[in-house]
Design a protein around this motif. Structure first.
Motif, PDB file in Angstrom:
ATOM      1  N   ALA A  29       0.923  -1.259   0.144  1.00 52.83           N
ATOM      2  CA  ALA A  29      -0.052  -0.112   0.021  1.00 52.83           C
ATOM      3  C   ALA A  29       0.763   1.257  -0.091  1.00 52.83           C
ATOM      4  O   ALA A  29       0.398   2.225  -0.528  1.00 52.83           O
ATOM      5  N   LEU A  30       2.090   1.016   0.643  1.00 55.42           N
ATOM      6  CA  LEU A  30       2.931   2.233   0.617  1.00 55.42           C
ATOM      7  C   LEU A  30       4.118   2.334  -0.404  1.00 55.42           C
ATOM      8  O   LEU A  30       4.926   3.000  -0.790  1.00 55.42           O
ATOM      9  N   GLY A  31       4.186   1.104  -0.903  1.00 55.51           N
ATOM     10  CA  GLY A  31       5.521   0.794  -1.667  1.00 55.51           C
ATOM     11  C   GLY A  31       5.609   1.399  -3.261  1.00 55.51           C
ATOM     12  O   GLY A  31       6.703   1.185  -3.508  1.00 55.51           O
ATOM     13  N   GLY A  32       4.571   1.944  -3.553  1.00 55.21           N
ATOM     14  CA  GLY A  32       4.813   2.881  -4.637  1.00 55.21           C
ATOM     15  C   GLY A  32       4.776   1.875  -6.035  1.00 55.21           C
ATOM     16  O   GLY A  32       4.710   2.570  -7.243  1.00 55.21           O
ATOM     17  N   LEU A  33       4.384   0.643  -5.975  1.00 55.69           N
ATOM     18  CA  LEU A  33       4.041  -0.151  -7.165  1.00 55.69           C
ATOM     19  C   LEU A  33       2.749  -0.346  -7.392  1.00 55.69           C
ATOM     20  O   LEU A  33       1.920  -0.033  -6.280  1.00 55.69           O
ATOM     21  N   GLU A  34       2.361  -1.039  -8.463  1.00 57.80           N
ATOM     22  CA  GLU A  34       0.791  -1.246  -8.721  1.00 57.80           C
ATOM     23  C   GLU A  34       0.109  -2.336  -7.953  1.00 57.80           C
ATOM     24  O   GLU A  34      -0.929  -2.405  -8.332  1.00 57.80           O
ATOM     25  N   ALA A  35       0.729  -2.912  -7.037  1.00 55.70           N
ATOM     26  CA  ALA A  35       0.069  -4.255  -6.761  1.00 55.70           C
ATOM     27  C   ALA A  35      -1.431  -3.952  -5.991  1.00 55.70           C
ATOM     28  O   ALA A  35      -2.273  -4.779  -6.166  1.00 55.70           O
ATOM     29  N   PRO A  36      -1.269  -2.845  -5.321  1.00 50.41           N
ATOM     30  CA  PRO A  36      -2.703  -2.549  -4.757  1.00 50.41           C
ATOM     31  C   PRO A  36      -3.676  -2.315  -5.694  1.00 50.41           C
ATOM     32  O   PRO A  36      -5.018  -2.634  -5.569  1.00 50.41           O
ATOM     33  N   LEU A  37      -3.533  -1.552  -6.872  1.00 51.40           N
ATOM     34  CA  LEU A  37      -4.442  -1.507  -7.889  1.00 51.40           C
ATOM     35  C   LEU A  37      -4.843  -2.829  -8.558  1.00 51.40           C
ATOM     36  O   LEU A  37      -5.941  -2.956  -8.950  1.00 51.40           O
ATOM     37  N   VAL A  38      -3.944  -3.590  -8.750  1.00 52.68           N
ATOM     38  CA  VAL A  38      -4.401  -4.892  -9.266  1.00 52.68           C
ATOM     39  C   VAL A  38      -5.007  -5.917  -8.545  1.00 52.68           C
ATOM     40  O   VAL A  38      -6.030  -6.293  -8.813  1.00 52.68           O
ATOM     41  N   MET A  39      -4.750  -5.755  -7.223  1.00 54.17           N
ATOM     42  CA  MET A  39      -5.620  -6.348  -6.134  1.00 54.17           C
ATOM     43  C   MET A  39      -7.084  -5.794  -6.193  1.00 54.17           C
ATOM     44  O   MET A  39      -8.027  -6.611  -6.213  1.00 54.17           O
ATOM     45  N   LEU A  40      -7.161  -4.499  -6.281  1.00 49.35           N
ATOM     46  CA  LEU A  40      -8.597  -3.899  -6.368  1.00 49.35           C
ATOM     47  C   LEU A  40      -9.412  -4.327  -7.297  1.00 49.35           C
ATOM     48  O   LEU A  40     -10.284  -4.681  -7.417  1.00 49.35           O
ATOM     49  N   LEU A  41      -8.858  -4.256  -8.599  1.00 40.87           N
ATOM     50  CA  LEU A  41      -9.454  -4.587  -9.980  1.00 40.87           C
ATOM     51  C   LEU A  41      -9.601  -5.813  -9.999  1.00 40.87           C
ATOM     52  O   LEU A  41     -10.801  -6.152 -10.496  1.00 40.87           O
ATOM     53  N   LEU A  42      -8.992  -6.743  -9.436  1.00 39.24           N
ATOM     54  CA  LEU A  42      -8.978  -8.351  -9.660  1.00 39.24           C
ATOM     55  C   LEU A  42     -10.172  -8.805  -8.563  1.00 39.24           C
ATOM     56  O   LEU A  42     -11.190  -9.269  -8.697  1.00 39.24           O
ATOM     57  N   THR A  43      -9.931  -8.287  -7.393  1.00 34.69           N
ATOM     58  CA  THR A  43     -11.082  -8.411  -6.372  1.00 34.69           C
ATOM     59  C   THR A  43     -12.416  -7.907  -6.824  1.00 34.69           C
ATOM     60  O   THR A  43     -13.589  -8.611  -6.656  1.00 34.69           O
ATOM     61  N   GLY A  44     -12.488  -6.759  -7.507  1.00 35.73           N
ATOM     62  CA  GLY A  44     -13.775  -6.098  -7.869  1.00 35.73           C
ATOM     63  C   GLY A  44     -14.448  -6.950  -8.961  1.00 35.73           C
ATOM     64  O   GLY A  44     -15.459  -7.215  -9.004  1.00 35.73           O
ATOM     65  N   ALA A  45     -13.429  -7.467  -9.905  1.00 39.15           N
ATOM     66  CA  ALA A  45     -14.034  -8.095 -11.154  1.00 39.15           C
ATOM     67  C   ALA A  45     -14.630  -9.436 -10.634  1.00 39.15           C
ATOM     68  O   ALA A  45     -15.501  -9.957 -11.093  1.00 39.15           O
TER      69      ALA A  45
END
Length: 514
Positions: free
Chosen positions: A141-157
């Protein structure tokens, strides 16, 4: 999303203050967890930020002026950061804001899923606490890379298609399709997520076969268009079929598979209490197994991702388990089903089990993930390279020398100087020649196999920044003798360290010691 026609139809637990507490308490734990890992940020994040910075400044999605190479592997993340920067926000603050927002968005999706299961407060709190105390979720969440966005998009889908796989054709498919399309712009492996979700829908949905096929086509069509659009852009703009950063890392081999297996074993150990809870509690679910179509789809997706990560060789971040962050909420979907089923079939309190699982998860993860310690390798490394980048800008900003770096994140970003990435993430020549005779690509550390002293010599950089504090040197005895004979040693002073650098003898932009 689950809806009720009146307050009278709400489950009793949803009208109790206990249920609000069950949702609020994990948020407090998550906030404390974020504070604990602050100010960690990954050096690789600054690669994306350099592209975002140059895009906002009018230089396009480029690494250097006139040098078109796709060194990022997270287009949507770069664009979102650029938008926030264009609005006046510091880029580091922008990616941290994005990471935290996506993490909270995933938390909200989990809450919606628990609500759809009509979870009692204790069970809901247990699942959300498992999310809140997961160290890898907080780190990235703090690391500056895209993992949180991937997590949100995948979980939402996955959440959006739950109605379709349960026999309600068309429910949520448009939302899922859009989220998956954005996912394809966020990571190169986005299509793998799409295919695994489609395979799960096709294999496990309760709908008739004809409806299953239609739903899969509906969900897949938009991501396919997104994928084709990005591929077309890549071919036109970068003259390449794959992202250069992926070409610099991915080389399936037995050596890399061994690294991937070790990486996966450590990642699974970090969530072992939750996996054990799902496995031991599965008899509480119908027929003694996960018979719900969404659960079976989630399991299939987890298996596919695990196989791909092993094949790719894991990740350069040994403790972060970045590539398993997106599928962690899917594991919590399974845990939620087990908790809900056990609550329905037995009146016995599960509180001791819940507390044990959460406590064991905290103990295991905090023994494995150490991004908080300022003296630790990861945080001190980033602190040092940030200082090096700023020192180079102060010393050489006006001369604009070409610097050759082994750490291609914070040093080029903060120095804002032309940079040669000698490990190839941002250099198309090195990736195009990775299988030249004499190279052993696929046998070493991910992303660190393309260093070629002869190529660096031909590029004639003005300054070499190879020897970083507390990091093994890139040049081993005898490997760089021909390169270094054209350079003289110098020192760059940063807080706590005197960093050796090499200045080319005949350079007019070398910025020698003042």
């Amino acid at each position: 999303m689950w809806q009720y026609r009146s307050m009278a139809q709400l489950p009793t637990h949803s009208r109790q203050p206990h249920y609000l507490l069950a949702v609020a308490l994990p948020l407090v734990l998550l906030a404390a967890h974020l504070w604990y890992f602050y100010p960690f940020i990954a050096d690789d994040a600054f690669i994306s930020l350099r592209y975002a910075q140059r895009l906002v400044n009018g230089y396009g999605l480029t690494w250097n002026d006139g040098e078109y190479v796709e060194g990022y592997s997270n287009l949507l993340w770069v664009l979102l950061a650029a938008i926030l920067h264009r609005a006046g926000m510091d880029l580091v603050d922008a990616v941290r804001l994005l990471g935290i927002a996506c993490t909270l968005g995933t938390y909200a999706v989990l809450c919606c899923y628990l609500r759809s299961l009509r979870m009692p407060p204790a069970e809901a709190c247990f699942v959300l606490c498992c999310f809140a105390v997961n160290a890898t979720v907080a780190v990235w969440a703090l690391g500056g890379l895209e993992a949180p966005l991937v997590m949100l998009l995948l979980t939402g889908a996955v959440f959006a298609v739950r109605g379709s796989v349960s026999g309600r054709p068309g429910a949520g498919l448009s939302v899922a399709a859009l989220l998956l399309g954005l996912l394809c712009w966020t990571r190169p492996e986005g299509p793998i997520y799409v295919l695994s979700l489609g395979a799960g829908m096709l294999a496990y949905s309760n709908s008739p076969l004809r409806d299953r096929v239609r739903d899969v086509v509906t969900v897949s069509a938009v991501p396919f268009l997104f994928f084709v659009a990005q591929l077309s852009f890549r071919l036109v703009y970068y003259n390449a079929w794959v992202a250069n950063s992926a070409a610099a890392k991915v080389a399936p081999s037995l050596a890399h598979m061994e690294l991937g297996i070790l990486y996966t074993c450590r990642a699974m150990l970090s969530v072992l209490p939750i996996v054990a809870y799902c496995y031991l509690g599965r008899t509480a679910v119908a027929a003694g197994k996960f018979s719900d179509p969404l659960d079976r789809t989630a399991i299939l997706m987890i298996q596919v991702v695990v196989a791909c990560v092993i094949l790719a060789g894991g990740d350069i971040f040994r403790d972060g388990f970045r590539f398993y962050v997106p599928i962690f909420p899917l594991l919590l979907f399974l845990a939620a089903r087990v908790a809900a089923a056990r609550a329905a079939v037995t009146p016995k309190s599960q509180h001791p089990v819940f507390l044990s699982v959460v406590a064991a998860t905290i103990a295991i993860q905090f023994s494995m993930v150490e991004f908080r310690d300022p003296r630790g390798t990861d945080l001190s490394f980033v602190t040092n390279v940030v200082a090096i980048g700023k020192a180079l800008k102060a010393r050489c900003g006006d001369a604009r020398p070409l610097i050759a770096v082994t750490a291609a994140g914070a040093i080029p970003f903060y120095s804002e100087l032309p940079a040669l990435d000698v490990l190839g993430l941002n250099d198309a020549y090195l990736t195009q020649h990775r299988f030249d005779p004499g190279k052993s690509f696929g046998q070493g550390m991910l992303g660190h196999e393309l260093f070629d002293p002869a190529y660096v010599k031909r590029r004639r950089p003005d300054i070499l920044v190879f020897d970083l504090p507390n990091v093994q040197p890139t040049c081993h005895p005898g490997s760089c003798d021909d390169l270094l004979k054209d350079y003289v040693s110098d020192v760059l002073v940063i807080p706590g360290h005197r960093v050796p650098i090499y200045v080319r003898r005949d350079s007019t932009k070398a910025c020698g010691t003042p």
